[in-house]
Design an enzyme around this catalytic site. Structure first.
Site, PDB file in Angstrom:
ATOM      1  N   ASP A 181       0.833  -1.203   0.000  1.00 22.77           N
ATOM      2  CA  ASP A 181       0.000   0.000   0.000  1.00 22.77           C
ATOM      3  C   ASP A 181       0.871   1.257   0.000  1.00 22.77           C
ATOM      4  O   ASP A 181       1.884   1.318   0.706  1.00 22.77           O
ATOM      5  CB  ASP A 181      -0.898  -0.011   1.241  1.00 22.77           C
ATOM      6  CG  ASP A 181      -1.806   1.195   1.311  1.00 22.77           C
ATOM      7  OD1 ASP A 181      -2.759   1.259   0.519  1.00 22.77           O
ATOM      8  OD2 ASP A 181      -1.546   2.077   2.156  1.00 22.77           O
TER       9      ASP A 181
ATOM     10  N   GLU B 185      13.213 -16.125  -1.447  1.00 20.68           N
ATOM     11  CA  GLU B 185      13.407 -17.354  -0.679  1.00 20.68           C
ATOM     12  C   GLU B 185      12.178 -18.250  -0.736  1.00 20.68           C
ATOM     13  O   GLU B 185      12.278 -19.480  -0.666  1.00 20.68           O
ATOM     14  CB  GLU B 185      13.701 -17.026   0.784  1.00 20.68           C
ATOM     15  CG  GLU B 185      15.014 -16.328   1.055  1.00 20.68           C
ATOM     16  CD  GLU B 185      15.175 -16.030   2.534  1.00 20.68           C
ATOM     17  OE1 GLU B 185      14.662 -16.838   3.367  1.00 20.68           O
ATOM     18  OE2 GLU B 185      15.776 -15.008   2.876  1.00 20.68           O
TER      19      GLU B 185
END
Length: 540
Positions: A210, A252
């Site tokens: 956001d 990851e």
């Protein structure tokens, strides 16, 4: 909890995904209390599978006082009790994934709620304390400190500073209840990285950021000077180091980011999409574009060019939880979107708006990249007129009551025409009132109507998945090629045989050469011609 890492380290599903935005509070009510919840979403997973979306983006579902619709987060590791529990969120993520639907959540890095434990500790600790260093506290100006520390303007209007009883002021670029975090403090960075890992461990495969261009501030917090570069709080260079560290964490887990980046400069915008930063960003140029062939083509060309420079896929969206619904916007004299232009009582031709919204759906879904669909757009919902006494959006109050706010696009969805409250699930009136005709838009009615907006979206999303040419992962159909047309007509090819054509002229037009009409947004004119404000997908 064991890490939920994908078996394939490089999955490019996000490059051409159809992503459905869920505003939980208004999607479906599973416990009958008037507020949408995770139980309601879980019950509607079959509907979302049938619709044909690839992922769900959830606006904030965290613990929040809801001063700004959940974008005032009190605890990122807790689901708000109005929506359910963390265990329910984990179950929803897993159930959706079993059905082939991934989960994207919201992160709000610029600010937290004034009920967040950090801010409450800062208030208690007082001026000069380490706790206040996590935010932007400053003494005021003037003889008694009665003037705000600088002349900035809140995103919601008015000053972004609130004074405390101890004389200090704190910064909030949005509502008073949303204090801005100090991103120069290492604890702020560490906390957000920990939060990302928390949700990635629970199976989340994407994060929407956001107000992604706002968190970093000039440490001096100077007055605003028009044209000064860098800006004191928008698009500062420090942000890129933050998002590089986030990208390393996402990699990851095989997760992705989409940034809410409102920037007029395409070169500055593209920097956020470099290979080691965000994967995608929202395309507000296209969202705000008027229903005009020339301007739409320019918006499409500009979008593709700025993304091509960094190898990122474009995103296409017509509406979201902040923006006037497409059917209403396209039915007005001014078909563009600008927050500053929102007023009460704007005349609207909903029939015209619906016709254009159907055509715009086919246009946006034919473009190369990812498509975002805000809940209820597939039902053709218009913007609702909320009685002034029922408006909850802080944008309305911060404007002194002149701005109608954003509640009109957040009204609880209609699911069943014959059920109370249009089948939203409530046994009491929902948190926002539904218009009197809301049941006429109900999903069960539209599901049985082959000419409905829902049927159009379902057909388009199915074709988007199955017809060669729509791919956007390095396939020959990744880009588009414009076809020569008369003014007011948009026509392009994707791949070898897919054609999208949209008629924005005042008269029906002949279709280009084709072997099959795959989908058309409205009834054809005499002789199979394409009527005004109508789009078609053709096989060449």
């Amino acid at each position: 909890m064991a890490a939920n890492r994908p078996s394939e380290p490089t999955v490019n599903w996000w490059r051409d995904a159809a992503i459905y935005q869920i505003y939980v509070r208004s999607f479906a009510d599973g416990d009958g209390d008037g507020t949408g919840d995770l139980a309601g979403v879980r019950a509607k997973l079959p509907y979302l599978v049938e619709l044909g979306v690839d992922a769900l983006w959830f606006t904030p579902w965290y613990l929040s006082p809801l001063a700004d619709g959940g974008y005032d987060v009190a605890d990122y590791r807790t689901i708000d009790p109005a929506f359910g529990t963390l265990a329910e969120a984990e179950k929803l993520i897993a159930e959706a994934r079993e059905l082939g639907i991934r989960t994207i959540i919201d992160i709000v890095p610029n600010h937290v709620s004034d009920q967040h434990v950090w801010f409450r500790a800062a208030l208690a600790a007082g001026p000069g304390s380490p706790e206040r260093e996590l935010f932007h506290f400053r003494p005021g100006r003037g003889a008694d400190g009665e003037i705000p520390p600088n002349d900035w303007v809140s995103e919601f209007g008015g000053t972004p500073w609130t004074r405390l009883d101890d004389g200090e002021w704190y910064l909030h670029l949005f509502a008073t209840q949303q204090p801005d975090l100090n991103w120069a403090h290492p604890a702020v960075r560490q906390e957000h990285e920990d939060v990302l890992r928390f949700w990635f461990e629970r199976g989340v495969e994407g994060v929407r950021i956001d107000s992604a261009a706002l968190p970093a501030k000039d440490p001096v917090l100077p007055d605003f000077v028009e044209g000064r570069d860098p800006h004191p709080y928008i698009d500062r260079d420090e942000l890129h180091d933050i998002y590089r560290s986030w990208r390393a964490i996402a990699d990851e887990y095989g997760a992705i980011f989409v940034g809410e980046v409102w920037l007029p400069d395409p070169e500055r915008f593209a920097r956020y999409l470099r290979p080691d930063e965000l994967h995608t960003a929202f395309n507000f140029n296209f969202l705000a574009c008027p229903w005009d062939a020339g301007r739409l083509r320019s918006a499409i060309d500009d979008t593709l060019a700025e993304h091509a420079a960094v190898g990122a896929p474009a995103t296409w969206v017509l509406c979201n939880h902040d923006v006037t619904r497409t059917v209403t916007r396209y039915g007005r004299e001014d078909t563009g979107f600008d927050f500053a232009a929102k007023t009460f009582g704007t005349p609207t031709d909903l029939a015209l708006g619906a016709r254009r919204a159907r055509a715009a759906a086919l246009l946006s879904l034919a473009l190369p990249g990812a498509a975002y669909l805000y809940q209820g757009e597939e039902l053709g919902l218009p913007e609702a007129d909320i009685p002034r006494g029922r408006i909850q959006d802080p944008m309305h109050f911060r404007s002194g009551g002149t701005d109608p706010g954003r509640d009109g696009c957040r009204v609880p969805l209609p699911w069943s025409a014959q059920a109370p409250y249009a089948g939203f699930g409530s046994t009491v009136e929902p948190w926002l009132p539904q218009p009197a005709d809301w049941a006429t838009y109900a999903a069960d009615l539209q599901r049985a109507d082959p000419d409905s907006m829902l049927s159009l979206y379902r057909a388009a999303l199915r074709l988007r998945r199955t017809v060669p040419g729509f791919g956007s992962s390095g396939t020959p159909g990744e880009q588009l090629e414009w076809l020569p047309t008369e003014p007011g007509v948009l026509a392009f090819t994707r791949g070898d045989r897919l054609i999208c054509i949209v008629n924005l002229t005042e008269e029906p037009i002949e279709l280009p050469g084709h072997s099959e009409v795959l989908l058309i947004s409205g009834p054809p004119a005499d002789g199979g011609r394409l009527p005004q404000d109508t789009a078609a997908w053709l096989r060449g």
